[in-house]
Design a protein around this motif. Structure first.
Motif, mmCIF file in Angstrom:
data_model
loop_
_atom_site.group_PDB
_atom_site.id
_atom_site.type_symbol
_atom_site.label_atom_id
_atom_site.label_comp_id
_atom_site.label_asym_id
_atom_site.label_seq_id
_atom_site.Cartn_x
_atom_site.Cartn_y
_atom_site.Cartn_z
ATOM 1 N N ASP A 142 -56.741 -45.478 0.608
ATOM 2 C CA ASP A 142 -57.484 -46.068 -0.451
ATOM 3 C C ASP A 142 -58.222 -45.352 -2.135
ATOM 4 N N LEU A 143 -57.264 -44.221 -2.527
ATOM 5 C CA LEU A 143 -56.863 -43.934 -3.272
ATOM 6 C C LEU A 143 -56.919 -44.259 -4.550
ATOM 7 N N VAL A 144 -57.836 -44.389 -5.664
ATOM 8 C CA VAL A 144 -57.905 -45.361 -6.296
ATOM 9 C C VAL A 144 -57.905 -44.684 -7.909
ATOM 10 N N VAL A 145 -56.144 -45.185 -8.537
ATOM 11 C CA VAL A 145 -56.581 -44.308 -10.159
ATOM 12 C C VAL A 145 -56.018 -45.381 -10.517
ATOM 13 N N MET A 146 -56.198 -44.783 -11.734
ATOM 14 C CA MET A 146 -55.913 -46.175 -13.173
ATOM 15 C C MET A 146 -55.305 -45.138 -14.447
ATOM 16 N N ASN A 147 -54.685 -45.758 -15.112
ATOM 17 C CA ASN A 147 -53.819 -45.002 -16.593
ATOM 18 C C ASN A 147 -54.237 -46.340 -17.253
ATOM 19 N N THR A 148 -55.487 -45.780 -18.420
ATOM 20 C CA THR A 148 -55.406 -47.451 -19.142
ATOM 21 C C THR A 148 -54.374 -47.669 -20.073
ATOM 22 N N THR A 149 -53.319 -47.073 -20.673
ATOM 23 C CA THR A 149 -52.120 -46.973 -21.293
ATOM 24 C C THR A 149 -50.900 -45.979 -20.700
ATOM 25 N N GLY A 150 -49.278 -46.063 -21.095
ATOM 26 C CA GLY A 150 -48.394 -45.200 -20.740
ATOM 27 C C GLY A 150 -48.146 -46.451 -20.067
ATOM 28 N N SER A 151 -48.136 -47.306 -19.851
ATOM 29 C CA SER A 151 -46.705 -48.680 -18.589
ATOM 30 C C SER A 151 -46.766 -49.344 -19.290
ATOM 31 N N GLU A 152 -45.692 -49.872 -19.178
ATOM 32 C CA GLU A 152 -45.143 -50.889 -19.468
ATOM 33 C C GLU A 152 -44.564 -51.573 -18.102
ATOM 34 N N PHE A 153 -44.058 -52.775 -18.576
ATOM 35 C CA PHE A 153 -43.371 -54.191 -16.979
ATOM 36 C C PHE A 153 -42.841 -54.685 -18.340
ATOM 37 N N HIS A 154 -41.023 -54.829 -18.516
ATOM 38 C CA HIS A 154 -40.220 -55.672 -18.984
ATOM 39 C C HIS A 154 -38.941 -55.855 -18.754
ATOM 40 N N GLY A 155 -37.960 -56.102 -19.223
ATOM 41 C CA GLY A 155 -36.613 -56.567 -19.681
ATOM 42 C C GLY A 155 -36.859 -56.973 -17.716
ATOM 43 N N PHE A 156 -37.032 -57.931 -17.123
ATOM 44 C CA PHE A 156 -37.160 -58.285 -15.538
ATOM 45 C C PHE A 156 -36.448 -59.415 -15.506
ATOM 46 N N HIS A 157 -35.888 -59.608 -14.182
ATOM 47 C CA HIS A 157 -35.347 -61.682 -14.354
ATOM 48 C C HIS A 157 -36.968 -62.659 -14.331
ATOM 49 N N SER A 158 -36.300 -62.635 -15.244
ATOM 50 C CA SER A 158 -36.702 -64.526 -14.652
ATOM 51 C C SER A 158 -35.872 -65.957 -14.506
ATOM 52 N N ASP A 159 -36.492 -66.935 -13.744
ATOM 53 C CA ASP A 159 -36.126 -68.063 -13.517
ATOM 54 C C ASP A 159 -36.903 -69.429 -14.451
ATOM 55 N N ARG A 160 -36.650 -70.459 -13.992
ATOM 56 C CA ARG A 160 -37.733 -71.087 -14.477
ATOM 57 C C ARG A 160 -39.124 -71.559 -13.663
ATOM 58 N N TYR A 161 -39.516 -71.023 -13.298
ATOM 59 C CA TYR A 161 -41.110 -70.784 -12.162
ATOM 60 C C TYR A 161 -41.713 -68.902 -13.396
ATOM 61 N N THR A 162 -40.449 -68.530 -14.122
ATOM 62 C CA THR A 162 -41.741 -66.899 -14.804
ATOM 63 C C THR A 162 -42.437 -67.375 -15.606
ATOM 64 N N THR A 163 -43.558 -67.212 -15.529
ATOM 65 C CA THR A 163 -44.563 -66.899 -17.206
ATOM 66 C C THR A 163 -45.504 -66.083 -17.704
ATOM 67 N N LEU A 164 -45.037 -64.967 -16.553
ATOM 68 C CA LEU A 164 -45.018 -63.588 -16.757
ATOM 69 C C LEU A 164 -44.829 -62.751 -18.548
ATOM 70 N N PRO A 165 -45.387 -62.728 -19.019
ATOM 71 C CA PRO A 165 -45.295 -62.271 -20.584
ATOM 72 C C PRO A 165 -44.519 -60.469 -20.040
ATOM 73 N N GLU A 166 -43.624 -60.360 -20.730
ATOM 74 C CA GLU A 166 -43.246 -59.182 -20.755
ATOM 75 C C GLU A 166 -44.599 -58.182 -22.189
ATOM 76 N N THR A 167 -44.537 -56.894 -21.077
ATOM 77 C CA THR A 167 -45.922 -55.895 -21.944
ATOM 78 C C THR A 167 -44.957 -54.132 -22.270
ATOM 79 N N HIS A 168 -45.055 -53.835 -23.424
ATOM 80 C CA HIS A 168 -44.900 -52.262 -23.499
ATOM 81 C C HIS A 168 -46.861 -51.565 -23.572
#
Length: 287
Positions: A142-168
């Motif tokens: 339970d060591l809670v940590v946060m970065n308010t920038t410097g994190s991305e998530f994109h280029g992931f596999h998508s299928d017919r149920y994917t709604t998550l937008p890519e983010t930089h």
């Protein structure tokens, strides 16, 4: 079906969550050690399960009392305390062949010589001893940590149920549970080892430009192993504490990455381990 078709399986018993607070009263200031201790014993215990013969059973109340009695001599570290308890239960009880001691230590930050405020993060250890070998695992929960920038998530596999937008650019937050296995149970400076391992975990989280939480997990474990030679393996469990940008356009307001909804659940849960090449197999379950 005959009596030979059914047998007793693996079993253990113990005293869960013995709450222990020790105050070391020095002349000028006090030190507080706040623990939650759980013990589990296994061995030649078939009789109590099959016939109710309790001759080989060390009562769980005795286990609790042993925790309190051993605390009277002082607690230098939770690892040393757990090792002492585990070895005692096995070496002093003929029917007990394995002891596992799990300790959680709650942190208190000093505000005055005799005053404290509860701090974040819980130090942990799990020690397993079978009469010959001991495995020592330290960790933090339970060591809670946060970065308010410097994190991305994109280029992931998508299928017919994917709604998550890519983010930089996103907030990355998690409540770290990490456990690290020591290569040896030999005497060591447990407190320094724990402090430095936890420091490297946090610094790796802060220093890693993250393309995924999986990448961050590996970077955290790898950094700990590169800086702490006494450790053989690190395992981490990282819940992704999602922060979603709130759409303020219905109120004719913009939102330049400032207002977020902190979601409670569901959440992504990323888990994995980082192992040092050539590290010895502990021979005892530790996870």
């Amino acid at each position: 079906m005959t009596d030979h078709d059914i047998r007793l399986g693996d079993n253990q018993y113990g005293k869960a969550e013995t709450r222990l607070v020790r105050v070391d009263r020095h002349d000028d200031r006090h030190e507080v050690t706040d623990l939650n201790v759980s013990t589990a014993l296994a061995g030649d215990l078939a009789a109590t399960h099959l016939t109710g013969d309790n001759a080989g059973v060390l009562p769980t109340d005795t286990q609790k009392n042993t925790v309190f009695a051993f605390a009277r001599d002082g607690i230098s570290s939770i690892e040393a305390f757990a090792l002492r308890l585990a070895r005692h239960f096995v070496d002093a009880t003929p029917t007990i062949h394995r002891a596992r001691v799990r300790i959680e230590q709650y942190s208190w930050a000093r505000v005055a010589d005799h005053s404290f405020v509860r701090d974040s993060g819980t130090r942990t250890t799990t020690v397993t001893y079978d009469g010959t070998a001991a495995t020592v695992v330290s960790g933090v929960d339970d060591l809670v940590v946060m970065n308010t920038t410097g994190s991305e998530f994109h280029g992931f596999h998508s299928d017919r149920y994917t709604t998550l937008p890519e983010t930089h650019d996103r907030i990355l937050a998690t409540a770290v549970r990490a456990d690290w296995r020591h290569a040896s149970a030999a005497d060591t400076d447990w407190n320094t080892s724990h402090r430095e391992a936890a420091r490297h975990l946090v610094e790796a989280f802060a220093d890693t430009h993250s393309l995924s939480l999986q990448q961050t997990l590996h970077a955290m474990g790898e950094r700990v192993l590169r800086h702490r030679e006494e450790l053989a393996e690190v395992r981490l469990s990282l819940p992704n504490k999602h922060h979603f940008l709130v759409d303020l356009s219905p109120f004719e307001l913009d939102n330049p990455g400032e207002v977020f909804f902190a979601a409670d659940r569901p959440y992504g849960l990323i888990e994995g381990g980082v192992v040092r090449d050539g590290a010895p197999d502990p021979g005892l379950a530790w996870w």
